[in-house]
Design a protein around this motif. Structure first.
Motif, PDB file in Angstrom:
ATOM      1  N   ARG A  28      56.851-112.262  -5.095  1.00  0.00           N
ATOM      2  CA  ARG A  28      57.040-111.107  -5.885  1.00  0.00           C
ATOM      3  C   ARG A  28      55.940-110.053  -5.969  1.00  0.00           C
ATOM      4  NH1 ARG A  28      58.168-114.120 -10.243  1.00  0.00           N
ATOM      5  NH2 ARG A  28      55.928-114.398 -10.807  1.00  0.00           N
ATOM      6  N   ASP A  29      54.585-110.404  -5.814  1.00  0.00           N
ATOM      7  CA  ASP A  29      53.668-109.598  -5.832  1.00  0.00           C
ATOM      8  C   ASP A  29      53.574-108.621  -4.531  1.00  0.00           C
ATOM      9  OD1 ASP A  29      52.406-110.641  -8.045  1.00  0.00           O
ATOM     10  OD2 ASP A  29      50.747-111.605  -7.260  1.00  0.00           O
ATOM     11  N   VAL A  30      54.162-109.159  -3.583  1.00  0.00           N
ATOM     12  CA  VAL A  30      54.115-108.333  -2.128  1.00  0.00           C
ATOM     13  C   VAL A  30      55.273-107.528  -2.465  1.00  0.00           C
ATOM     14  CG1 VAL A  30      54.880-108.652   0.275  1.00  0.00           C
ATOM     15  CG2 VAL A  30      53.346-110.016  -0.780  1.00  0.00           C
ATOM     16  N   VAL A  31      56.458-107.842  -3.014  1.00  0.00           N
ATOM     17  CA  VAL A  31      57.626-107.009  -3.230  1.00  0.00           C
ATOM     18  C   VAL A  31      57.171-105.987  -4.154  1.00  0.00           C
ATOM     19  CG1 VAL A  31      59.764-106.783  -4.168  1.00  0.00           C
ATOM     20  CG2 VAL A  31      59.387-108.909  -2.505  1.00  0.00           C
ATOM     21  N   LEU A  32      56.792-106.150  -5.205  1.00  0.00           N
ATOM     22  CA  LEU A  32      56.232-104.960  -5.910  1.00  0.00           C
ATOM     23  C   LEU A  32      55.396-104.003  -5.573  1.00  0.00           C
ATOM     24  CD1 LEU A  32      56.198-107.247  -9.411  1.00  0.00           C
ATOM     25  CD2 LEU A  32      57.858-105.840  -8.550  1.00  0.00           C
ATOM     26  N   LEU A  33      54.230-104.455  -4.954  1.00  0.00           N
ATOM     27  CA  LEU A  33      53.382-103.448  -4.164  1.00  0.00           C
ATOM     28  C   LEU A  33      53.912-102.588  -3.084  1.00  0.00           C
ATOM     29  CD1 LEU A  33      50.179-105.988  -3.983  1.00  0.00           C
ATOM     30  CD2 LEU A  33      50.568-104.021  -5.601  1.00  0.00           C
ATOM     31  N   VAL A  34      54.758-103.143  -2.196  1.00  0.00           N
ATOM     32  CA  VAL A  34      55.395-102.467  -1.214  1.00  0.00           C
ATOM     33  C   VAL A  34      56.640-101.631  -1.682  1.00  0.00           C
ATOM     34  CG1 VAL A  34      56.480-102.765   1.211  1.00  0.00           C
ATOM     35  CG2 VAL A  34      54.470-104.058   0.614  1.00  0.00           C
ATOM     36  N   ALA A  35      57.773-102.376  -2.240  1.00  0.00           N
ATOM     37  CA  ALA A  35      58.925-101.719  -2.509  1.00  0.00           C
ATOM     38  C   ALA A  35      58.772-100.597  -3.781  1.00  0.00           C
ATOM     39  CB  ALA A  35      59.970-102.729  -2.588  1.00  0.00           C
ATOM     40  N   TRP A  36      58.005-101.319  -4.582  1.00  0.00           N
ATOM     41  CA  TRP A  36      57.900-100.581  -5.842  1.00  0.00           C
ATOM     42  C   TRP A  36      56.842 -99.606  -6.125  1.00  0.00           C
ATOM     43  CZ3 TRP A  36      61.223-104.700  -5.685  1.00  0.00           C
ATOM     44  CH2 TRP A  36      62.692-104.514  -6.080  1.00  0.00           C
ATOM     45  N   ALA A  37      55.605-100.092  -5.738  1.00  0.00           N
ATOM     46  CA  ALA A  37      54.507 -99.408  -5.789  1.00  0.00           C
ATOM     47  C   ALA A  37      54.148 -98.455  -4.750  1.00  0.00           C
ATOM     48  CB  ALA A  37      53.074-100.100  -6.093  1.00  0.00           C
ATOM     49  N   GLY A  38      54.758 -98.633  -3.702  1.00  0.00           N
ATOM     50  CA  GLY A  38      55.002 -97.641  -2.536  1.00  0.00           C
ATOM     51  C   GLY A  38      53.753 -97.862  -1.567  1.00  0.00           C
ATOM     52  N   LEU A  39      52.879 -99.048  -1.479  1.00  0.00           N
ATOM     53  CA  LEU A  39      51.998 -99.444  -0.645  1.00  0.00           C
ATOM     54  C   LEU A  39      52.146 -99.776   0.597  1.00  0.00           C
ATOM     55  CD1 LEU A  39      49.418-101.398  -3.046  1.00  0.00           C
ATOM     56  CD2 LEU A  39      49.669 -99.105  -2.782  1.00  0.00           C
TER      57      LEU A  39
END
Length: 85
Positions: A28-39
């Protein structure tokens, strides 16, 4: 869960939130950082203190699990669908 596309924005958010809740914290952390935070992958790797290859594999697994949880719908398509509405 095949009706996600017809459920409207609120239904889609609810289904997506439930699907995200079903992921392990590390996925979940990876999805949130990449897909939602745009990292990008390198930034996400630095933020989580793991190699870039780990980010790639976790993101691949997370997307597969989200697709299964959402009845085969690609979660990244929601944003595209919203953009064309």
């Amino acid at each position: 869960a095949g009706g996600a596309a017809r459920a409207g924005p609120t239904g889609v958010r609810r289904e997506l939130a439930a699907a995200l809740g079903g992921l392990s914290a590390r996925h979940r952390d990876v999805v949130l950082l990449v897909a939602w935070a745009g990292l990008d992958y390198e930034e996400a790797a630095e933020a989580l203190g793991v190699p870039v290859g780990t980010i790639r594999s976790r993101l691949h697994r997370a997307r597969s699990r989200l697709r299964e949880a959402l009845g085969g719908t690609d979660p990244t398509a929601f944003r595209e669908a919203d953009a064309h509405a």
